[in-house]
Design a protein around this motif. Structure first.
Motif, PDB file in Angstrom:
ATOM      1  N   ASN A 166      28.946 -19.171   4.827  1.00  0.00           N
ATOM      2  CA  ASN A 166      29.133 -17.783   3.647  1.00  0.00           C
ATOM      3  C   ASN A 166      27.830 -17.132   3.549  1.00  0.00           C
ATOM      4  OD1 ASN A 166      31.899 -17.813   1.724  1.00  0.00           O
ATOM      5  ND2 ASN A 166      31.662 -19.529   2.843  1.00  0.00           N
ATOM      6  N   SER A 167      26.768 -18.017   3.389  1.00  0.00           N
ATOM      7  CA  SER A 167      25.992 -17.032   2.846  1.00  0.00           C
ATOM      8  C   SER A 167      25.156 -16.397   4.299  1.00  0.00           C
ATOM      9  CB  SER A 167      24.524 -18.054   2.903  1.00  0.00           C
ATOM     10  OG  SER A 167      23.185 -17.795   3.214  1.00  0.00           O
ATOM     11  N   ARG A 168      25.424 -16.979   5.077  1.00  0.00           N
ATOM     12  CA  ARG A 168      25.239 -15.435   6.085  1.00  0.00           C
ATOM     13  C   ARG A 168      26.042 -14.310   6.187  1.00  0.00           C
ATOM     14  NH1 ARG A 168      25.084 -20.137   9.409  1.00  0.00           N
ATOM     15  NH2 ARG A 168      23.294 -21.062  10.329  1.00  0.00           N
ATOM     16  N   ASP A 169      27.474 -14.713   6.582  1.00  0.00           N
ATOM     17  CA  ASP A 169      27.842 -13.350   5.861  1.00  0.00           C
ATOM     18  C   ASP A 169      27.838 -12.278   4.788  1.00  0.00           C
ATOM     19  OD1 ASP A 169      29.432 -14.454   7.436  1.00  0.00           O
ATOM     20  OD2 ASP A 169      31.431 -15.257   6.187  1.00  0.00           O
ATOM     21  N   LEU A 170      26.908 -13.332   3.910  1.00  0.00           N
ATOM     22  CA  LEU A 170      26.688 -12.179   2.439  1.00  0.00           C
ATOM     23  C   LEU A 170      25.242 -11.334   3.004  1.00  0.00           C
ATOM     24  CD1 LEU A 170      27.952 -14.010  -0.701  1.00  0.00           C
ATOM     25  CD2 LEU A 170      28.513 -12.349   0.386  1.00  0.00           C
ATOM     26  N   VAL A 171      24.751 -12.044   3.042  1.00  0.00           N
ATOM     27  CA  VAL A 171      23.149 -11.850   3.963  1.00  0.00           C
ATOM     28  C   VAL A 171      23.167 -10.521   4.580  1.00  0.00           C
ATOM     29  CG1 VAL A 171      21.177 -12.364   5.012  1.00  0.00           C
ATOM     30  CG2 VAL A 171      21.493 -13.565   2.713  1.00  0.00           C
ATOM     31  N   ASP A 172      23.811 -10.744   5.522  1.00  0.00           N
ATOM     32  CA  ASP A 172      24.243  -9.393   6.939  1.00  0.00           C
ATOM     33  C   ASP A 172      24.622  -8.681   6.224  1.00  0.00           C
ATOM     34  OD1 ASP A 172      23.343 -11.289   8.507  1.00  0.00           O
ATOM     35  OD2 ASP A 172      25.058 -12.248   9.559  1.00  0.00           O
ATOM     36  N   ALA A 173      25.423  -8.455   4.999  1.00  0.00           N
ATOM     37  CA  ALA A 173      26.080  -6.819   4.870  1.00  0.00           C
ATOM     38  C   ALA A 173      24.502  -6.160   4.193  1.00  0.00           C
ATOM     39  CB  ALA A 173      27.807  -6.974   4.151  1.00  0.00           C
ATOM     40  N   LYS A 184      22.204 -27.877  -4.883  1.00  0.00           N
ATOM     41  CA  LYS A 184      21.036 -27.661  -3.900  1.00  0.00           C
ATOM     42  C   LYS A 184      21.141 -27.998  -2.665  1.00  0.00           C
ATOM     43  CE  LYS A 184      16.979 -30.934  -3.156  1.00  0.00           C
ATOM     44  NZ  LYS A 184      17.539 -30.616  -0.990  1.00  0.00           N
ATOM     45  N   THR A 185      22.118 -28.055  -2.854  1.00  0.00           N
ATOM     46  CA  THR A 185      22.638 -27.577  -0.787  1.00  0.00           C
ATOM     47  C   THR A 185      22.937 -26.403  -0.406  1.00  0.00           C
ATOM     48  OG1 THR A 185      23.464 -30.097  -0.530  1.00  0.00           O
ATOM     49  CG2 THR A 185      24.262 -27.986   0.723  1.00  0.00           C
ATOM     50  N   GLU A 186      23.481 -25.523  -1.596  1.00  0.00           N
ATOM     51  CA  GLU A 186      23.606 -23.440  -1.472  1.00  0.00           C
ATOM     52  C   GLU A 186      22.322 -23.557  -1.538  1.00  0.00           C
ATOM     53  OE1 GLU A 186      28.036 -23.410  -3.435  1.00  0.00           O
ATOM     54  OE2 GLU A 186      26.541 -23.910  -5.165  1.00  0.00           O
ATOM     55  N   LEU A 187      21.929 -24.013  -2.073  1.00  0.00           N
ATOM     56  CA  LEU A 187      19.987 -23.019  -2.752  1.00  0.00           C
ATOM     57  C   LEU A 187      19.072 -23.595  -2.002  1.00  0.00           C
ATOM     58  CD1 LEU A 187      19.045 -21.729  -5.295  1.00  0.00           C
ATOM     59  CD2 LEU A 187      20.998 -22.910  -5.731  1.00  0.00           C
ATOM     60  N   ASP A 188      19.242 -24.497  -0.694  1.00  0.00           N
ATOM     61  CA  ASP A 188      18.000 -25.099   0.070  1.00  0.00           C
ATOM     62  C   ASP A 188      19.051 -23.494   0.845  1.00  0.00           C
ATOM     63  OD1 ASP A 188      17.263 -26.602  -0.775  1.00  0.00           O
ATOM     64  OD2 ASP A 188      17.771 -28.497   0.137  1.00  0.00           O
ATOM     65  N   THR A 189      20.285 -23.715   1.233  1.00  0.00           N
ATOM     66  CA  THR A 189      20.572 -22.974   2.211  1.00  0.00           C
ATOM     67  C   THR A 189      20.833 -21.250   2.000  1.00  0.00           C
ATOM     68  OG1 THR A 189      22.792 -24.541   3.306  1.00  0.00           O
ATOM     69  CG2 THR A 189      22.314 -22.055   3.594  1.00  0.00           C
ATOM     70  N   GLY A 190      20.278 -21.046   0.986  1.00  0.00           N
ATOM     71  CA  GLY A 190      20.702 -19.247   0.564  1.00  0.00           C
ATOM     72  C   GLY A 190      19.215 -19.459   0.562  1.00  0.00           C
ATOM     73  N   ILE A 191      18.362 -19.670  -0.053  1.00  0.00           N
ATOM     74  CA  ILE A 191      17.484 -19.198  -0.213  1.00  0.00           C
ATOM     75  C   ILE A 191      16.446 -18.865   0.838  1.00  0.00           C
ATOM     76  CG2 ILE A 191      14.619 -19.467  -1.037  1.00  0.00           C
ATOM     77  CD1 ILE A 191      17.305 -18.842  -3.235  1.00  0.00           C
ATOM     78  N   ALA A 192      16.536 -20.167   1.873  1.00  0.00           N
ATOM     79  CA  ALA A 192      16.354 -19.714   2.875  1.00  0.00           C
ATOM     80  C   ALA A 192      16.348 -18.653   3.696  1.00  0.00           C
ATOM     81  CB  ALA A 192      16.511 -21.526   3.847  1.00  0.00           C
ATOM     82  N   HIS A 193      17.755 -18.527   3.939  1.00  0.00           N
ATOM     83  CA  HIS A 193      18.657 -17.250   4.408  1.00  0.00           C
ATOM     84  C   HIS A 193      17.986 -15.801   3.782  1.00  0.00           C
ATOM     85  CE1 HIS A 193      22.838 -19.686   5.993  1.00  0.00           C
ATOM     86  NE2 HIS A 193      21.284 -20.046   6.117  1.00  0.00           N
ATOM     87  N   LEU A 194      17.698 -16.099   2.408  1.00  0.00           N
ATOM     88  CA  LEU A 194      17.110 -14.690   1.748  1.00  0.00           C
ATOM     89  C   LEU A 194      15.951 -14.609   2.956  1.00  0.00           C
ATOM     90  CD1 LEU A 194      18.625 -15.255  -1.892  1.00  0.00           C
ATOM     91  CD2 LEU A 194      19.772 -13.397  -0.073  1.00  0.00           C
ATOM     92  N   LEU A 195      14.892 -15.761   2.973  1.00  0.00           N
ATOM     93  CA  LEU A 195      13.652 -15.119   2.972  1.00  0.00           C
ATOM     94  C   LEU A 195      13.304 -14.667   4.735  1.00  0.00           C
ATOM     95  CD1 LEU A 195      11.912 -17.483   0.774  1.00  0.00           C
ATOM     96  CD2 LEU A 195      12.425 -15.724  -0.113  1.00  0.00           C
ATOM     97  N   ASP A 196      14.250 -15.398   4.938  1.00  0.00           N
ATOM     98  CA  ASP A 196      14.553 -15.546   6.576  1.00  0.00           C
ATOM     99  C   ASP A 196      14.641 -14.157   6.964  1.00  0.00           C
ATOM    100  OD1 ASP A 196      13.224 -17.802   7.195  1.00  0.00           O
ATOM    101  OD2 ASP A 196      15.192 -18.596   7.899  1.00  0.00           O
TER     102      ASP A 196
END
Length: 404
Positions: free
Chosen positions: A111-118, A360-372
């Motif tokens: 879900n995080s990747r799909d939103l970031v990719d958009a 926490k798991t959502e934040l760990d994942t989402g913030i990492a995707h955003l910063l990458d």
């Protein structure tokens, strides 16, 4: 002695909404116990008092009978004693580290990747509209095993229920919309719950339907109420935490770059965001007997509004509390996502947020995707202000960046 009259800042005033932190300082220093006539509640602001209201068994959550039940039905938050511990044990395993990682981490990541990719190639994003408000709701819908085509329905229901819960002024239209949403959500979910009982799958809803302890299982209504609570509590805290965490990092470029270089610091940045700019600024409790707090006595049965946002900036608890510092030494990172935390953002004690590890798991994942995905992140204009009283975060977060 009890507090006889209203004194100090008004939590429903325009001045408070514009800058609650200034009001919090006045409250802690001069008016630690305020009778607020409009909400018919006592308002407390010091860390020691808020901590006690969350931990001391004399403080009940009976206020949720009128605060939550009209839109959710009867939830785990309204239960006490054995009933509460049994129902918490029925739902908690799905949100603990091992089960959460094994079953639902792929859902969170996708879900995080799909939103970031958009938006990752655009160089500009409103992170609230295009990511933060959608990510946690989409995750919850997918965890429950519900159709992706229903995501927009859930966003609408989530917005309506949160408006009801934040309706401190008692707007009648907001109340009516919330009641109607409860009816729509019941009509949607109850038939699906009955289907999952007959044909369970690997999703969270099936897990809730089949969970059993000492012969006790959740009823259809209890499962529906928990899903409704998860939708709002899980969605709202994570939504606003993402927006506030990213705002805090962009406003502090040195800390942003430290987190970019070492993603293990995301957990510290999240914990400090929970302290510095918590998603939920106030939670209510109701004492079963007269209780003496700083500034006077609260009578049995009265509602107490616990100001999380004020407690988490109490200088009696934290050094330099009005500064964001993910490396501060007076915030216990080892317990920041447990009932023993030394911040109050997830409550404390027996009613500590069951979804803290999910957040926490959502934040760990989402913030990492955003910063990458984004380099050279800057505000598109001035740093955005926070909005809200009951819950609070930027309502828009316009950022420019260089695609990575």
């Amino acid at each position: 002695m009890s507090v006889a009259a209203t004194a100090g800042p008004d939590i429903l005033s325009e001045e408070f909404a514009a800058d609650p932190y200034r009001a919090y300082r006045v409250m802690r220093e001069q008016h630690p116990l305020i009778w607020h006539e409009a909400t018919q509640s006592y308002v407390i602001s010091r860390y020691a008092d808020v901590e006690r209201a969350f931990k001391d068994p004399v403080f009940t959550s009976h206020n949720y009978d009128w605060q939550l039940e009209p839109v959710h039905g009867r939830t785990i938050l309204q239960m006490d004693g054995r009933e509460h511990s049994t129902h918490r044990n029925l739902v908690a395993p799905a949100f603990r580290g091992r089960d959460l990682m094994a079953k639902f981490l792929p859902v969170i990541e996708q879900n995080s990747r799909d939103l970031v990719d958009a938006f990752r190639r655009d160089g500009r994003v409103d992170l609230v509209d295009q990511y933060a408000t959608r990510f946690p709701i989409n995750v919850i819908v997918d965890m429950l095993g519900l159709p992706k085509s229903d995501h927009e329905h859930f966003h609408r229901w989530y917005s309506s229920i949160m408006a009801f819960l934040s309706n401190l002024s008692g707007d009648e239209q907001v109340m009516a919309d919330g009641i109607r949403t409860k009816e729509e959500f019941e009509a949607y979910l109850l038939p699906i719950i009955r289907e999952r009982r007959e044909s369970p799958g690997e999703d969270l809803l099936s897990t809730l339907c089949s969970a059993e302890i000492d012969g006790v299982r959740m009823t259809d209504e209890e499962i529906k109420a928990f899903c409704s609570l998860l939708l709002t509590a899980g969605g709202e805290t994570t939504d606003k935490a993402i927006a506030s965490l990213m705002r805090n990092l962009v406003a502090n470029p040195d800390q942003l770059e430290a987190v970019r270089a070492d993603h293990s610091l995301i957990a510290a940045a999240f914990a400090e965001t929970l302290r510095f700019s918590p998603p939920v600024h106030m939670i209510m409790r109701q004492p079963a007997e007269d209780v003496e707090l700083s500034g006077g006595v609260v009578e049995a049965g009265k509602t107490v509004t616990c100001l999380i946002g004020a407690a988490n900036r109490d200088p009696a608890k934290y050094a330099d509390p009005d500064s964001f510092n993910l490396l501060r030494t007076d915030l216990d990172l080892g317990r920041a996502y447990t009932a023993g935390a030394n911040h109050t953002a997830f409550c404390l004690g027996r009613h500590f947020c069951v979804g803290a590890m999910l957040a926490k798991t959502e934040l760990d994942t989402g913030i990492a995707h955003l910063l990458d995905a984004m380099r050279d992140i800057r505000f598109d204009g001035a740093a955005p202000p926070e909005h809200g009283v009951f819950t609070r975060a930027p309502s828009s977060l316009l950022l420019t960046f260089t695609p990575a």
